[in-house]
Scaffold this motif. Structure first.
Motif, PDB file in Angstrom:
ATOM      1  N   ASP A 105     -12.552   4.304   4.297  1.00 57.89           N
ATOM      2  CA  ASP A 105     -11.617   3.437   5.017  1.00 57.89           C
ATOM      3  C   ASP A 105     -10.878   2.453   4.112  1.00 57.89           C
ATOM      4  O   ASP A 105     -10.006   1.715   4.594  1.00 57.89           O
ATOM      5  N   ALA A 106     -11.211   2.439   2.830  1.00 59.09           N
ATOM      6  CA  ALA A 106     -10.556   1.502   1.905  1.00 59.09           C
ATOM      7  C   ALA A 106      -9.306   2.159   1.307  1.00 59.09           C
ATOM      8  O   ALA A 106      -9.296   3.355   1.028  1.00 59.09           O
ATOM      9  N   PRO A 107      -8.235   1.399   1.125  1.00 62.16           N
ATOM     10  CA  PRO A 107      -6.984   1.981   0.633  1.00 62.16           C
ATOM     11  C   PRO A 107      -7.054   2.414  -0.827  1.00 62.16           C
ATOM     12  O   PRO A 107      -7.750   1.816  -1.645  1.00 62.16           O
ATOM     13  N   VAL A 108      -6.297   3.471  -1.115  1.00 58.86           N
ATOM     14  CA  VAL A 108      -6.178   4.024  -2.464  1.00 58.86           C
ATOM     15  C   VAL A 108      -4.714   3.965  -2.877  1.00 58.86           C
ATOM     16  O   VAL A 108      -3.826   4.409  -2.136  1.00 58.86           O
ATOM     17  N   VAL A 109      -4.470   3.404  -4.055  1.00 59.74           N
ATOM     18  CA  VAL A 109      -3.128   3.367  -4.633  1.00 59.74           C
ATOM     19  C   VAL A 109      -3.174   4.144  -5.947  1.00 59.74           C
ATOM     20  O   VAL A 109      -4.036   3.892  -6.794  1.00 59.74           O
ATOM     21  N   PHE A 145       1.756   4.870  -3.457  1.00 54.71           N
ATOM     22  CA  PHE A 145       1.978   5.271  -4.843  1.00 54.71           C
ATOM     23  C   PHE A 145       2.816   4.205  -5.536  1.00 54.71           C
ATOM     24  O   PHE A 145       3.617   3.503  -4.893  1.00 54.71           O
ATOM     25  N   ILE A 146       2.644   4.103  -6.838  1.00 54.22           N
ATOM     26  CA  ILE A 146       3.485   3.245  -7.666  1.00 54.22           C
ATOM     27  C   ILE A 146       4.203   4.128  -8.673  1.00 54.22           C
ATOM     28  O   ILE A 146       3.583   4.978  -9.319  1.00 54.22           O
ATOM     29  N   VAL A 147       5.507   3.947  -8.784  1.00 54.95           N
ATOM     30  CA  VAL A 147       6.266   4.511  -9.897  1.00 54.95           C
ATOM     31  C   VAL A 147       6.894   3.345 -10.645  1.00 54.95           C
ATOM     32  O   VAL A 147       7.124   2.273 -10.078  1.00 54.95           O
ATOM     33  N   LEU A 148       7.152   3.546 -11.918  1.00 55.78           N
ATOM     34  CA  LEU A 148       7.533   2.439 -12.787  1.00 55.78           C
ATOM     35  C   LEU A 148       9.031   2.305 -13.003  1.00 55.78           C
ATOM     36  O   LEU A 148       9.465   1.403 -13.715  1.00 55.78           O
TER      37      LEU A 148
END
Length: 325
Positions: A69-73, A101-104
């Motif tokens: 249940d914990a978020p994943v990035v 998601f992270i993109v730079l």
């Protein structure tokens, strides 16, 4: 507590190590406790932030199994995104486990299918202003800050400076770790006989930034980048860059930036270097003016606010900012 997983040691000079240290500092500044690891460590975490989808895949799977249940990035790096997710060996099942998601850089979004892109945030890597240093008077110094890896195309710049006219005063100072044996042997031999090229091997990040801060230009010859730390560093130092025209650089510098050359084109790189040295048609001044306009995008306050908003979106409560002692 937030678990930050990085594929490289946190004290390394590799891009992922530099990013992990900065991001952990931002998260702590926002009031969170952070644990940094190279693999999953069981614990009662509020969230996972994983650098590199492919290399951190096992950590994502383990975290999701323990904390459903914990978020994943997942922060998608250059070797995740380029030439493409499938070609890079990124597991679609791991991507499906992520909440965000992270993109730079902006063009990173185009590498994602629409259903993933709508859950992605662009977070440009930041750096406080880097004070300028006195430039060398004996030459027109060009900095090349790149570890010796095939994706960095490290022999390209050495070949380009060999093509410069005899009256050129360009000298390259290259710092970067030996990470490919055959390329390193080749580069060491080139450095020994090419008076325009000086490969100094691995140095501390502080020493690398000092070289950058005194240089007239930075060169980036990479075949792929997710959003190079070194461009943020050059922006913070107000040192213009000549870069291969790759998506990762265009996403940071913009389509209208005048300092691109076609990737793997040695002659075009040599011509751009010589034009900058001679300031042909105001070329160096154009690069400098454009860079000054872009410098604000690496303000650390912007990166910090982007993380605050990301955590708010995920429902990870951001405590009030801690007061420094």
């Amino acid at each position: 507590m937030i678990l930050l997983v990085t594929p490289t040691a946190v004290d390394s000079t590799h891009g992922n190590g530099v990013t992990a240290r900065r991001w952990s500092g931002i998260l702590r500044d926002l009031g969170h406790r952070v644990e940094i690891a190279q693999e999953y460590q069981p614990g009662r975490y509020d969230a996972l932030l994983a650098l590199h989808a492919r290399k951190s895949a096992d950590a994502v799977r383990a975290f999701r199994a323990d904390r459903p249940d914990a978020p994943v990035v997942i922060a998608l790096t250059g070797t995740d995104l380029y030439p493409g997710l499938q070609e890079s060996g990124v597991d679609p099942e791991v991507l499906a486990m992520a909440d965000r998601f992270i993109v730079l850089q902006r063009r990173g979004l185009a590498q994602l299918p629409p259903d993933l892109a709508e859950h992605a945030d662009v977070i440009v890597q930041s750096l406080p202003p880097v004070p300028s240093r006195p430039q060398r008077e004996d030459c027109f110094e060009v900095a090349f800050l790149a570890h010796v890896r095939p994706v960095k195309d490290p022999m390209r710049l050495a070949g380009a400076v060999r093509l410069l006219p005899a009256d050129s005063r360009i000298r390259v100072t290259h710092v970067g770790e030996d990470r490919d044996e055959s390329l390193s042997v080749e580069l060491a031999a080139e450095s020994a006989v090419n008076p325009r090229y000086d490969w100094r091997g691995a140095v501390s990040r502080e020493a690398a930034l000092a070289i950058l801060a005194r240089s007239r230009l930075l060169v980036l010859t990479s075949l792929h980048e997710g959003g190079a730390n070194v461009i943020s560093e050059a922006l913070a130092a107000r040192v213009p860059v000549i870069s291969s025209a790759i998506e990762g650089s265009i996403g940071l510098l913009g389509e209208d930036y005048p300092g691109y050359f076609p990737a793997e084109d040695t002659r075009a790189l040599a011509d751009a270097l010589y034009a900058a040295e001679r300031d042909e048609n105001g070329y160096l001044r154009k690069l400098t003016k454009h860079y000054e306009k872009l410098a604000g995008q690496v303000d650390p306050a912007l990166e910090r606010e982007a993380f605050r908003q990301l955590l708010d979106t995920l429902g990870v409560t951001t405590p009030a900012r801690r007061v420094s002692a």
